[in-house]
Design a protein around this motif. Sequence first.
Motif, mmCIF file in Angstrom:
data_model
loop_
_atom_site.group_PDB
_atom_site.id
_atom_site.type_symbol
_atom_site.label_atom_id
_atom_site.label_comp_id
_atom_site.label_asym_id
_atom_site.label_seq_id
_atom_site.Cartn_x
_atom_site.Cartn_y
_atom_site.Cartn_z
ATOM 1 N N LEU A 11 0.826 -1.207 0.000
ATOM 2 C CA LEU A 11 0.000 0.000 0.000
ATOM 3 C C LEU A 11 0.861 1.258 0.000
ATOM 4 O O LEU A 11 0.483 2.284 -0.575
ATOM 5 C CB LEU A 11 -0.932 -0.007 1.215
ATOM 6 N N SER A 12 2.032 1.177 0.637
ATOM 7 C CA SER A 12 2.945 2.325 0.664
ATOM 8 C C SER A 12 3.683 2.489 -0.657
ATOM 9 O O SER A 12 4.021 3.610 -1.049
ATOM 10 C CB SER A 12 3.955 2.163 1.806
ATOM 11 N N ALA A 13 3.942 1.369 -1.339
ATOM 12 C CA ALA A 13 4.648 1.417 -2.628
ATOM 13 C C ALA A 13 3.616 1.636 -3.730
ATOM 14 O O ALA A 13 3.273 0.728 -4.490
ATOM 15 C CB ALA A 13 5.429 0.128 -2.848
ATOM 16 N N THR A 14 3.118 2.848 -3.826
ATOM 17 C CA THR A 14 1.961 3.136 -4.683
ATOM 18 C C THR A 14 2.226 2.915 -6.165
ATOM 19 O O THR A 14 1.286 2.739 -6.941
ATOM 20 C CB THR A 14 1.494 4.581 -4.459
ATOM 21 N N ALA A 15 3.492 2.914 -6.571
ATOM 22 C CA ALA A 15 3.804 2.711 -7.989
ATOM 23 C C ALA A 15 3.915 1.236 -8.348
ATOM 24 O O ALA A 15 4.081 0.893 -9.523
ATOM 25 C CB ALA A 15 5.106 3.424 -8.349
ATOM 26 N N CYS A 16 3.816 0.364 -7.349
ATOM 27 C CA CYS A 16 4.031 -1.067 -7.576
ATOM 28 C C CYS A 16 2.707 -1.825 -7.632
ATOM 29 O O CYS A 16 1.782 -1.549 -6.864
ATOM 30 C CB CYS A 16 4.900 -1.656 -6.471
ATOM 31 N N VAL A 17 2.639 -2.798 -8.517
ATOM 32 C CA VAL A 17 1.521 -3.738 -8.577
ATOM 33 C C VAL A 17 1.908 -4.962 -7.754
ATOM 34 O O VAL A 17 3.019 -5.485 -7.890
ATOM 35 C CB VAL A 17 1.219 -4.138 -10.029
ATOM 36 N N ALA A 18 1.000 -5.419 -6.893
ATOM 37 C CA ALA A 18 1.300 -6.544 -6.003
ATOM 38 C C ALA A 18 0.146 -7.533 -6.037
ATOM 39 O O ALA A 18 -0.998 -7.170 -5.758
ATOM 40 C CB ALA A 18 1.541 -6.047 -4.579
ATOM 41 N N GLY A 19 0.438 -8.784 -6.396
ATOM 42 C CA GLY A 19 -0.607 -9.791 -6.512
ATOM 43 C C GLY A 19 -0.195 -11.121 -5.912
ATOM 44 O O GLY A 19 0.991 -11.389 -5.697
ATOM 45 N N VAL A 20 -1.196 -11.953 -5.632
ATOM 46 C CA VAL A 20 -0.990 -13.282 -5.051
ATOM 47 C C VAL A 20 -1.534 -14.324 -6.025
ATOM 48 O O VAL A 20 -2.585 -14.124 -6.635
ATOM 49 C CB VAL A 20 -1.697 -13.410 -3.688
#
Length: 356
Positions: free
Chosen positions: A107-116
């Motif tokens: 959530l803090s790394a707003t430029a990053c996409v994060a998925g599971v």
Amino acid sequence: MRLAIIGGGFGVDGHLPAFRAVPGVNIVVVADSGSGRIRDRLPTGTAYAGSWQEALSMPVDAVSVAVPPAQQCEIVLASLSRNMHVFCEKPFGLNAEEAETMNAAALSATACVAGVNFQFRFEPGLEALRERIVAGAIGTTCAIDLSWVTSGRANPGSPWSWRNDAAAGGGVIGAFFSHAADLFWWLTGAEPQSVFGQSRILVAERPDAAGTACHVTAEDAVTAQLEMNGGITATCRITNCQPGGDGMRLVVRGSEGVLVYRHAPPFGPADRSLVCLKKEAVAVPISTPPPECRSAETRLWAVHRCAGQFVRRVRGDQAAAFPAFADGLRVQQVIAGLRESIASRRNVMLRPACES
């Protein structure tokens, strides 16, 4: 998109072919823990790294993390701190605390996409099942019953690995129940409120590489019952140690009918079925993978589709739908409640679901 894959097991068997099939993805490097055994399995032009630190030092935009749960958090946090997009294997960390830490970092790394990688959302038969539920084919959903019984580890001679080590995150709760908890929410949209469960170790010892018997500390069988919003009850029985295991059977009961999905070994396209039971049984069609994928397990085809959605989002397609870190946290919160229930032998109320 330049990609690093971390993990020499399912990273090579699952993530590597999944991402290779996504157009425009350049797999720069694949890392294991330093054994070097995967070198000969890497495609031309893909480098080998003997550690995840070495892999992250290379010029990559995204990282695919396919390591045991106990190792995921450190790698995910290091990747996000370098502004790299992250595609992480389930069950998303060793516990709910690690999942919460990783979700907060994303959530803090707003430029990053994060998925599971909850890939079963992308299995065509389960997609068809969800479409029927959403369309109201069986009225209001009342209950879900999942039987997931396989024989993959039924042989006591199968070698000991981290999957038999509770401290490393092994066991069917992380390997199978994590998918079940995600599917229950994804199929119904209902949040789990409480859980009661029991677990067992059916095979107490397994041989290591030298043939020495090693004690198994991770469960290989679990049963659970979840009470969910809207009065929905979800139950599951899971083991990977049943000789002659018949695969996955998922029954969704509604106020106006029943949907039954089955996927049997060897888990190919022809081994699936979906039936809607009302006044009579009606077979529901399930889409077939493209010709180049029809010889593979549809479970691996689902990993490819999940990876493809992740890549679409990295490229800026906001309509691309895939499981986010918040979904991984939700599942770990359910797992925490399940483990507490198993230890205390009582029903456990769950924490409110995290906000996406």
